[in-house]
Design a protein around this motif. Sequence first.
Motif, mmCIF file in Angstrom:
data_model
loop_
_atom_site.group_PDB
_atom_site.id
_atom_site.type_symbol
_atom_site.label_atom_id
_atom_site.label_comp_id
_atom_site.label_asym_id
_atom_site.label_seq_id
_atom_site.Cartn_x
_atom_site.Cartn_y
_atom_site.Cartn_z
ATOM 1 N N LEU A 18 0.825 -1.207 0.000
ATOM 2 C CA LEU A 18 0.000 0.000 0.000
ATOM 3 C C LEU A 18 0.858 1.254 0.000
ATOM 4 C CD1 LEU A 18 -2.935 -0.914 2.396
ATOM 5 C CD2 LEU A 18 -3.003 -0.605 -0.072
ATOM 6 N N SER A 19 2.000 1.207 0.666
ATOM 7 C CA SER A 19 2.886 2.370 0.666
ATOM 8 C C SER A 19 3.498 2.604 -0.714
ATOM 9 C CB SER A 19 3.982 2.209 1.706
ATOM 10 O OG SER A 19 4.943 1.271 1.282
ATOM 11 N N LEU A 21 1.804 2.203 -3.468
ATOM 12 C CA LEU A 21 0.739 2.736 -4.315
ATOM 13 C C LEU A 21 0.321 4.141 -3.924
ATOM 14 C CD1 LEU A 21 -1.518 -0.447 -4.504
ATOM 15 C CD2 LEU A 21 0.144 0.345 -6.173
ATOM 16 N N ALA A 22 0.423 4.474 -2.649
ATOM 17 C CA ALA A 22 -0.084 5.755 -2.155
ATOM 18 C C ALA A 22 0.971 6.841 -2.269
ATOM 19 C CB ALA A 22 -0.526 5.610 -0.705
ATOM 20 N N GLY A 23 0.520 8.025 -2.585
ATOM 21 C CA GLY A 23 1.408 9.173 -2.682
ATOM 22 C C GLY A 23 0.693 10.301 -3.385
ATOM 23 N N ARG A 24 1.460 11.294 -3.801
ATOM 24 C CA ARG A 24 0.855 12.410 -4.521
ATOM 25 C C ARG A 24 0.150 11.904 -5.779
ATOM 26 N NH1 ARG A 24 4.037 17.837 -5.571
ATOM 27 N NH2 ARG A 24 3.473 18.047 -3.378
ATOM 28 N N VAL A 25 0.778 10.949 -6.456
ATOM 29 C CA VAL A 25 0.154 10.289 -7.607
ATOM 30 C C VAL A 25 -0.281 8.912 -7.140
ATOM 31 C CG1 VAL A 25 0.527 9.396 -9.936
ATOM 32 C CG2 VAL A 25 1.635 11.518 -9.217
ATOM 33 N N TRP A 26 -1.606 8.683 -6.992
ATOM 34 C CA TRP A 26 -2.120 7.388 -6.576
ATOM 35 C C TRP A 26 -2.022 6.438 -7.756
ATOM 36 C CZ3 TRP A 26 -3.298 4.748 -2.366
ATOM 37 C CH2 TRP A 26 -4.002 3.566 -2.518
ATOM 38 N N ILE A 27 -1.433 5.288 -7.545
ATOM 39 C CA ILE A 27 -1.275 4.297 -8.600
ATOM 40 C C ILE A 27 -2.305 3.207 -8.357
ATOM 41 C CG2 ILE A 27 0.284 2.644 -9.667
ATOM 42 C CD1 ILE A 27 2.579 4.486 -8.799
ATOM 43 N N ASP A 28 -3.290 3.136 -9.238
ATOM 44 C CA ASP A 28 -4.352 2.146 -9.126
ATOM 45 C C ASP A 28 -3.869 0.844 -9.766
ATOM 46 O OD1 ASP A 28 -6.751 0.843 -8.780
ATOM 47 O OD2 ASP A 28 -7.792 1.907 -10.382
ATOM 48 N N ALA A 37 4.682 5.968 -13.935
ATOM 49 C CA ALA A 37 4.378 5.187 -12.732
ATOM 50 C C ALA A 37 5.510 4.229 -12.381
ATOM 51 C CB ALA A 37 3.077 4.419 -12.909
ATOM 52 N N ARG A 45 9.581 5.281 -4.418
ATOM 53 C CA ARG A 45 8.808 4.635 -3.354
ATOM 54 C C ARG A 45 9.413 3.326 -2.873
ATOM 55 N NH1 ARG A 45 2.691 5.811 -5.529
ATOM 56 N NH2 ARG A 45 2.914 8.073 -5.594
#
Length: 65
Positions: A18-19, A21-28, A37, A45
Amino acid sequence: MTRLNLTLVWLLVLAVPLSLLAGRVWIDPSGPLPAGATSIVMELRLPRAVLALVVGGALGAAGAT
């Protein structure tokens, strides 16, 4: 291993991806990848997550001793 240790390991296994994927740009993970990405994950990351695991482990070992 005690039940608490297994729970903490399980939470760690969930938190690290999860860390990434999460950030200023969320990666789905199920949708289309935004531009850049791969470089965001591999250059920013992932090293940060690995460093957090190493530092956390070292602090835990130092505390145990």
